[in-house]
Design a protein around this motif. Structure first.
Motif, mmCIF file in Angstrom:
data_model
loop_
_atom_site.group_PDB
_atom_site.id
_atom_site.type_symbol
_atom_site.label_atom_id
_atom_site.label_comp_id
_atom_site.label_asym_id
_atom_site.label_seq_id
_atom_site.Cartn_x
_atom_site.Cartn_y
_atom_site.Cartn_z
ATOM 1 N N SER A 51 0.809 -1.219 0.000
ATOM 2 C CA SER A 51 0.000 0.000 0.000
ATOM 3 C C SER A 51 0.842 1.268 0.000
ATOM 4 O O SER A 51 0.386 2.319 -0.466
ATOM 5 C CB SER A 51 -0.941 0.001 1.209
ATOM 6 O OG SER A 51 -0.194 -0.080 2.415
ATOM 7 N N GLU A 52 2.081 1.200 0.511
ATOM 8 C CA GLU A 52 2.904 2.408 0.585
ATOM 9 C C GLU A 52 3.667 2.701 -0.705
ATOM 10 O O GLU A 52 4.396 3.687 -0.777
ATOM 11 C CB GLU A 52 3.890 2.310 1.755
ATOM 12 C CG GLU A 52 4.922 1.213 1.645
ATOM 13 C CD GLU A 52 4.473 -0.096 2.275
ATOM 14 O OE1 GLU A 52 5.348 -0.813 2.783
ATOM 15 O OE2 GLU A 52 3.262 -0.394 2.240
ATOM 16 N N TYR A 53 3.480 1.850 -1.718
ATOM 17 C CA TYR A 53 4.196 2.036 -2.973
ATOM 18 C C TYR A 53 3.250 2.204 -4.158
ATOM 19 O O TYR A 53 2.139 1.660 -4.169
ATOM 20 C CB TYR A 53 5.111 0.842 -3.258
ATOM 21 C CG TYR A 53 6.303 0.748 -2.334
ATOM 22 C CD1 TYR A 53 7.461 1.505 -2.559
ATOM 23 C CD2 TYR A 53 6.272 -0.096 -1.227
ATOM 24 C CE1 TYR A 53 8.540 1.411 -1.712
ATOM 25 C CE2 TYR A 53 7.354 -0.188 -0.368
ATOM 26 C CZ TYR A 53 8.491 0.571 -0.614
ATOM 27 O OH TYR A 53 9.566 0.486 0.230
ATOM 28 N N ASN A 54 3.725 2.942 -5.143
ATOM 29 C CA ASN A 54 3.098 2.973 -6.461
ATOM 30 C C ASN A 54 3.831 1.927 -7.302
ATOM 31 O O ASN A 54 5.061 1.987 -7.446
ATOM 32 C CB ASN A 54 3.252 4.352 -7.091
ATOM 33 C CG ASN A 54 2.713 5.460 -6.209
ATOM 34 O OD1 ASN A 54 1.521 5.643 -6.094
ATOM 35 N ND2 ASN A 54 3.609 6.215 -5.568
ATOM 36 N N ALA A 55 3.111 0.963 -7.844
ATOM 37 C CA ALA A 55 3.719 -0.159 -8.559
ATOM 38 C C ALA A 55 3.471 -0.041 -10.057
ATOM 39 O O ALA A 55 2.340 0.210 -10.498
ATOM 40 C CB ALA A 55 3.159 -1.483 -8.044
ATOM 41 N N TYR A 56 4.535 -0.232 -10.847
ATOM 42 C CA TYR A 56 4.448 -0.156 -12.305
ATOM 43 C C TYR A 56 5.151 -1.370 -12.905
ATOM 44 O O TYR A 56 6.255 -1.733 -12.474
ATOM 45 C CB TYR A 56 5.097 1.133 -12.818
ATOM 46 C CG TYR A 56 4.541 2.387 -12.185
ATOM 47 C CD1 TYR A 56 3.404 3.010 -12.686
ATOM 48 C CD2 TYR A 56 5.142 2.938 -11.052
ATOM 49 C CE1 TYR A 56 2.888 4.155 -12.098
ATOM 50 C CE2 TYR A 56 4.635 4.073 -10.449
ATOM 51 C CZ TYR A 56 3.499 4.682 -10.975
ATOM 52 O OH TYR A 56 2.984 5.806 -10.374
ATOM 53 N N PHE A 57 4.519 -1.974 -13.903
ATOM 54 C CA PHE A 57 5.055 -3.190 -14.519
ATOM 55 C C PHE A 57 5.167 -2.999 -16.030
ATOM 56 O O PHE A 57 4.371 -2.281 -16.643
ATOM 57 C CB PHE A 57 4.119 -4.377 -14.249
ATOM 58 C CG PHE A 57 4.003 -4.756 -12.797
ATOM 59 C CD1 PHE A 57 4.711 -5.840 -12.282
ATOM 60 C CD2 PHE A 57 3.181 -4.045 -11.934
ATOM 61 C CE1 PHE A 57 4.601 -6.191 -10.957
ATOM 62 C CE2 PHE A 57 3.070 -4.389 -10.597
ATOM 63 C CZ PHE A 57 3.783 -5.463 -10.107
ATOM 64 N N PHE A 58 6.160 -3.658 -16.598
ATOM 65 C CA PHE A 58 6.282 -3.705 -18.053
ATOM 66 C C PHE A 58 6.456 -5.168 -18.437
ATOM 67 O O PHE A 58 7.520 -5.758 -18.252
ATOM 68 C CB PHE A 58 7.459 -2.864 -18.529
ATOM 69 C CG PHE A 58 7.562 -2.752 -20.034
ATOM 70 C CD1 PHE A 58 6.435 -2.590 -20.816
ATOM 71 C CD2 PHE A 58 8.793 -2.793 -20.666
ATOM 72 C CE1 PHE A 58 6.522 -2.476 -22.197
ATOM 73 C CE2 PHE A 58 8.904 -2.673 -22.050
ATOM 74 C CZ PHE A 58 7.759 -2.521 -22.810
ATOM 75 N N ASP A 59 5.381 -5.768 -18.943
ATOM 76 C CA ASP A 59 5.364 -7.190 -19.254
ATOM 77 C C ASP A 59 6.010 -7.483 -20.601
ATOM 78 O O ASP A 59 6.026 -6.644 -21.501
ATOM 79 C CB ASP A 59 3.912 -7.711 -19.303
ATOM 80 C CG ASP A 59 3.187 -7.552 -17.980
ATOM 81 O OD1 ASP A 59 3.866 -7.483 -16.945
ATOM 82 O OD2 ASP A 59 1.949 -7.480 -17.991
ATOM 83 N N ALA A 60 6.479 -8.702 -20.745
ATOM 84 C CA ALA A 60 6.934 -9.195 -22.039
ATOM 85 C C ALA A 60 5.729 -9.648 -22.853
ATOM 86 O O ALA A 60 4.705 -10.073 -22.300
ATOM 87 C CB ALA A 60 7.909 -10.349 -21.859
ATOM 88 N N ALA A 61 5.845 -9.577 -24.177
ATOM 89 C CA ALA A 61 4.760 -10.035 -25.040
ATOM 90 C C ALA A 61 4.562 -11.544 -24.911
ATOM 91 O O ALA A 61 3.433 -12.041 -24.988
ATOM 92 C CB ALA A 61 5.057 -9.661 -26.493
ATOM 93 N N GLU A 62 5.644 -12.277 -24.719
ATOM 94 C CA GLU A 62 5.547 -13.721 -24.538
ATOM 95 C C GLU A 62 5.176 -14.018 -23.093
ATOM 96 O O GLU A 62 5.846 -13.564 -22.161
ATOM 97 C CB GLU A 62 6.875 -14.391 -24.864
ATOM 98 C CG GLU A 62 6.852 -15.901 -24.725
ATOM 99 C CD GLU A 62 8.177 -16.541 -25.066
ATOM 100 O OE1 GLU A 62 8.386 -17.714 -24.701
ATOM 101 O OE2 GLU A 62 9.018 -15.869 -25.691
ATOM 102 N N PRO A 63 4.099 -14.756 -22.855
ATOM 103 C CA PRO A 63 3.654 -15.011 -21.481
ATOM 104 C C PRO A 63 4.724 -15.696 -20.640
ATOM 105 O O PRO A 63 5.514 -16.496 -21.126
ATOM 106 C CB PRO A 63 2.437 -15.930 -21.675
ATOM 107 C CG PRO A 63 1.979 -15.683 -23.070
ATOM 108 C CD PRO A 63 3.216 -15.377 -23.858
#
Length: 260
Positions: A51-63
């Protein structure tokens, strides 16, 4: 400002090993995680989103492959997904949080199996592109901290058994030379080596055994003007969350709140 960098090689496994409980005790401002190995939408456990963080993800196209994430206490001014290297960006290799005068990047560099000439050539292509990128951003009016698994070592001191590493990807002469150029031609700085010169500081164990065969492939590389802010660094090995260990760096720098 405390930044933690960790190559999870599967964020689900890291969670099961207690990584996120450990994070709660570290008072980190920014956490960079590489090789999360799963798409963000599949992360159901709320522990992945403290809760104390802003989370950002960058996924790969391949699962279920690659992917990077960055957690920030302070709201960033902007998030940059990828480096503009189309083929490599599809593999989820870079994410960056921009604050007023500082950008923090999370990098997962390509790897190559021993004697796989095609994969090694592709890795070389990435680093050629990345060198040009790092050269270009030197002219920006901001500082950079680039955290991640660079999948190469700088010097022999960064491998526990240099003889056994001969000919392996990550320890090739041209890779060490690339690191030399990064530091001496472009002026970037290996933050950890500014505060720790010990020969037994490794962050990755290919066989998962921290008693042998260690490599230091995880770095926090900072722009030259940010060098005076480097304060403290340690590789955390008291608890094992995977085959990599977290790298903790403290900087005498306070992140500003974003203004919109």
């Amino acid at each position: 400002m405390r930044i933690i960098s960790f190559c999870a090689n599967g964020i689900e496994d890291a969670l099961e090993r207690g990584f996120f409980e450990w994070i709660e005790e570290q008072d980190a401002d920014i956490i960079c995680i590489q090789n999360i190995g799963i798409q963000e939408y599949k992360l159901r456990d709320p522990k992945y989103f403290p809760s104390e963080y802003n989370a950002y993800f960058f996924d790969a196209a391949e699962p279920n492959s690659n992917g990077v994430a960055i957690y920030t206490r302070r709201l960033p001014k902007a998030i940059m997904y990828g480096l503009g290297f189309t083929d490599f960006d599809m593999e989820g290799r870079y994410i960056q949080a921009d604050f007023d005068e500082l950008s923090v990047g999370c990098l997962l560099a390509p790897s190559a199996y021993p004697k796989d000439a095609k994969a090694q050539a592709r890795k070389g292509e990435f680093f050629d592109l990345y060198y040009n990128h790092l050269n270009k951003i030197r002219n920006k009016r901001r500082e950079f901290v680039i955290c991640g698994n660079w999948n190469m070592v700088h010097r022999n001191i960064d491998v526990q058994d240099p003889d056994a590493a001969q000919g392996l990807s990550g320890f090739l002469g041209e890779e060490q030379q690339w690191m030399e150029r990064l530091f001496h031609e472009l002026g970037y700085v290996d933050a950890f080596r500014m505060v720790n010169r010990d020969a037994d500081e490794f962050t990755w164990w290919p066989d998962g055994n921290q008693d042998s065969n260690g490599w230091r492939v995880d770095y926090q590389i900072v722009s030259n003007r940010f060098k005076p802010y480097i304060e403290y660094g340690v590789v955390y090995k008291n608890q094992q969350f995977g085959d990599h260990a977290p790298l903790i760096m403290d900087y005498d720098y306070e992140l500003p709140e974003a203004e919109f």
